[in-house]
Scaffold this motif. Sequence first.
Motif, mmCIF file in Angstrom:
data_model
loop_
_atom_site.group_PDB
_atom_site.id
_atom_site.type_symbol
_atom_site.label_atom_id
_atom_site.label_comp_id
_atom_site.label_asym_id
_atom_site.label_seq_id
_atom_site.Cartn_x
_atom_site.Cartn_y
_atom_site.Cartn_z
ATOM 1 N N ALA A 1 0.828 -1.211 0.000
ATOM 2 C CA ALA A 1 0.000 0.000 0.000
ATOM 3 C C ALA A 1 0.863 1.261 0.000
ATOM 4 O O ALA A 1 0.586 2.219 -0.732
ATOM 5 N N VAL A 2 1.921 1.268 0.798
ATOM 6 C CA VAL A 2 2.813 2.432 0.867
ATOM 7 C C VAL A 2 3.529 2.640 -0.464
ATOM 8 O O VAL A 2 3.609 3.768 -0.975
ATOM 9 N N ALA A 3 4.039 1.563 -1.044
ATOM 10 C CA ALA A 3 4.744 1.680 -2.331
ATOM 11 C C ALA A 3 3.796 2.196 -3.412
ATOM 12 O O ALA A 3 4.176 3.044 -4.236
ATOM 13 N N LEU A 4 2.572 1.698 -3.411
ATOM 14 C CA LEU A 4 1.586 2.174 -4.390
ATOM 15 C C LEU A 4 1.313 3.664 -4.203
ATOM 16 O O LEU A 4 1.313 4.431 -5.164
ATOM 17 N N GLU A 5 1.111 4.061 -2.968
ATOM 18 C CA GLU A 5 0.818 5.471 -2.681
ATOM 19 C C GLU A 5 1.974 6.380 -3.089
ATOM 20 O O GLU A 5 1.775 7.424 -3.718
ATOM 21 N N LEU A 6 3.202 5.975 -2.760
ATOM 22 C CA LEU A 6 4.357 6.816 -3.061
ATOM 23 C C LEU A 6 4.703 6.864 -4.552
ATOM 24 O O LEU A 6 5.441 7.749 -4.980
ATOM 25 N N GLU B 1 12.504 3.924 -7.556
ATOM 26 C CA GLU B 1 12.835 3.882 -8.976
ATOM 27 C C GLU B 1 11.664 4.079 -9.932
ATOM 28 O O GLU B 1 11.870 4.563 -11.042
ATOM 29 N N CYS B 2 10.460 3.687 -9.540
ATOM 30 C CA CYS B 2 9.330 3.763 -10.469
ATOM 31 C C CYS B 2 8.930 5.208 -10.718
ATOM 32 O O CYS B 2 8.748 5.987 -9.790
ATOM 33 N N LYS B 3 8.792 5.527 -11.970
ATOM 34 C CA LYS B 3 8.361 6.869 -12.387
ATOM 35 C C LYS B 3 6.923 6.738 -12.882
ATOM 36 O O LYS B 3 6.669 6.516 -14.041
ATOM 37 N N GLY B 4 5.987 6.844 -11.994
ATOM 38 C CA GLY B 4 4.584 6.663 -12.386
ATOM 39 C C GLY B 4 4.006 5.404 -11.779
ATOM 40 O O GLY B 4 4.538 4.857 -10.815
ATOM 41 N N VAL C 1 12.319 -5.781 -0.171
ATOM 42 C CA VAL C 1 13.436 -5.082 -0.820
ATOM 43 C C VAL C 1 13.001 -4.582 -2.198
ATOM 44 O O VAL C 1 13.292 -3.448 -2.583
ATOM 45 N N ALA C 2 12.279 -5.419 -2.943
ATOM 46 C CA ALA C 2 11.808 -5.026 -4.273
ATOM 47 C C ALA C 2 10.832 -3.850 -4.185
ATOM 48 O O ALA C 2 10.884 -2.931 -5.014
ATOM 49 N N LEU C 3 9.972 -3.861 -3.190
ATOM 50 C CA LEU C 3 9.033 -2.740 -3.008
ATOM 51 C C LEU C 3 9.773 -1.444 -2.674
ATOM 52 O O LEU C 3 9.408 -0.371 -3.152
ATOM 53 N N ASP D 1 6.606 -4.571 -12.087
ATOM 54 C CA ASP D 1 7.685 -3.713 -11.578
ATOM 55 C C ASP D 1 8.310 -4.342 -10.336
ATOM 56 O O ASP D 1 9.530 -4.335 -10.169
ATOM 57 N N VAL D 2 7.479 -4.882 -9.471
ATOM 58 C CA VAL D 2 7.973 -5.510 -8.240
ATOM 59 C C VAL D 2 8.726 -6.791 -8.569
ATOM 60 O O VAL D 2 9.861 -7.006 -8.116
ATOM 61 N N LEU D 3 8.122 -7.633 -9.398
ATOM 62 C CA LEU D 3 8.738 -8.920 -9.732
ATOM 63 C C LEU D 3 10.077 -8.745 -10.439
ATOM 64 O O LEU D 3 11.009 -9.518 -10.210
ATOM 65 N N SER D 4 10.191 -7.718 -11.274
ATOM 66 C CA SER D 4 11.456 -7.503 -11.990
ATOM 67 C C SER D 4 12.569 -7.047 -11.048
ATOM 68 O O SER D 4 13.741 -7.086 -11.408
ATOM 69 N N ARG D 5 12.211 -6.624 -9.852
ATOM 70 C CA ARG D 5 13.204 -6.151 -8.884
ATOM 71 C C ARG D 5 13.473 -7.159 -7.759
ATOM 72 O O ARG D 5 14.222 -6.868 -6.838
ATOM 73 N N LEU D 6 12.868 -8.337 -7.854
ATOM 74 C CA LEU D 6 13.141 -9.370 -6.850
ATOM 75 C C LEU D 6 14.574 -9.853 -7.006
ATOM 76 O O LEU D 6 15.008 -10.181 -8.109
ATOM 77 N N ASP D 7 15.304 -9.882 -5.920
ATOM 78 C CA ASP D 7 16.673 -10.394 -5.954
ATOM 79 C C ASP D 7 16.674 -11.778 -5.326
ATOM 80 O O ASP D 7 16.705 -11.923 -4.110
#
Length: 195
Positions: free
Chosen positions: A12-17, A52-55, A44-46, A61-67
Amino acid sequence: MNPSSKLIEAVAVALELTGTVLSEAAVRVMADDLSRYPEYQVLVALTRCRRECKGRMTISDVLSRLDDGRPGVEEAWAMAPKGESDTCVWTDEMSQAMSAAHDLLDRGDEIAARMAFKECYQRLCQSARDRCTPVSWSVSLGWDAQGREPVIRAALERGRLTAQQATVYLPNFEATEVLEPPAEVKALADRMSQS
């Protein structure tokens, strides 16, 4: 698997920001989809998405940043052996992708080999991530015995091999040489204990 309240809040926070407006039900579904993966990796991905997300932020977006411990495609290509003399420590996905590029390398077409490797590697990694398959590292020994030790020691330092595995490939190596886990492994353990 039900998402934890911590994960739901982080989504929720990541979506809002990122300026992404979703209904409460959609946030819950996104958190539910992400709960298939280790929570510390998702958190970590969130965090990366927030920065990093612009928009609008999407689940991809989250899955592509999973380490998950698999190297990125460029690093994987650089690590892969380009000849039979090279020793490497690689993942199952790297090994399979290199099989797709092997004939092209033998013909001297490194550009086409790299493209084939990248396409295959990305597909294999995504498939492994979708199945939540943990990364698996193995050693491929080249015939150049002098080149083995630096590669195996580097993999050991990065936590890709255990000391016991290193002793198999380096006869003069003693497991007592490694007293502390690598910094990456320590950081991962810390994140897991905080979850």
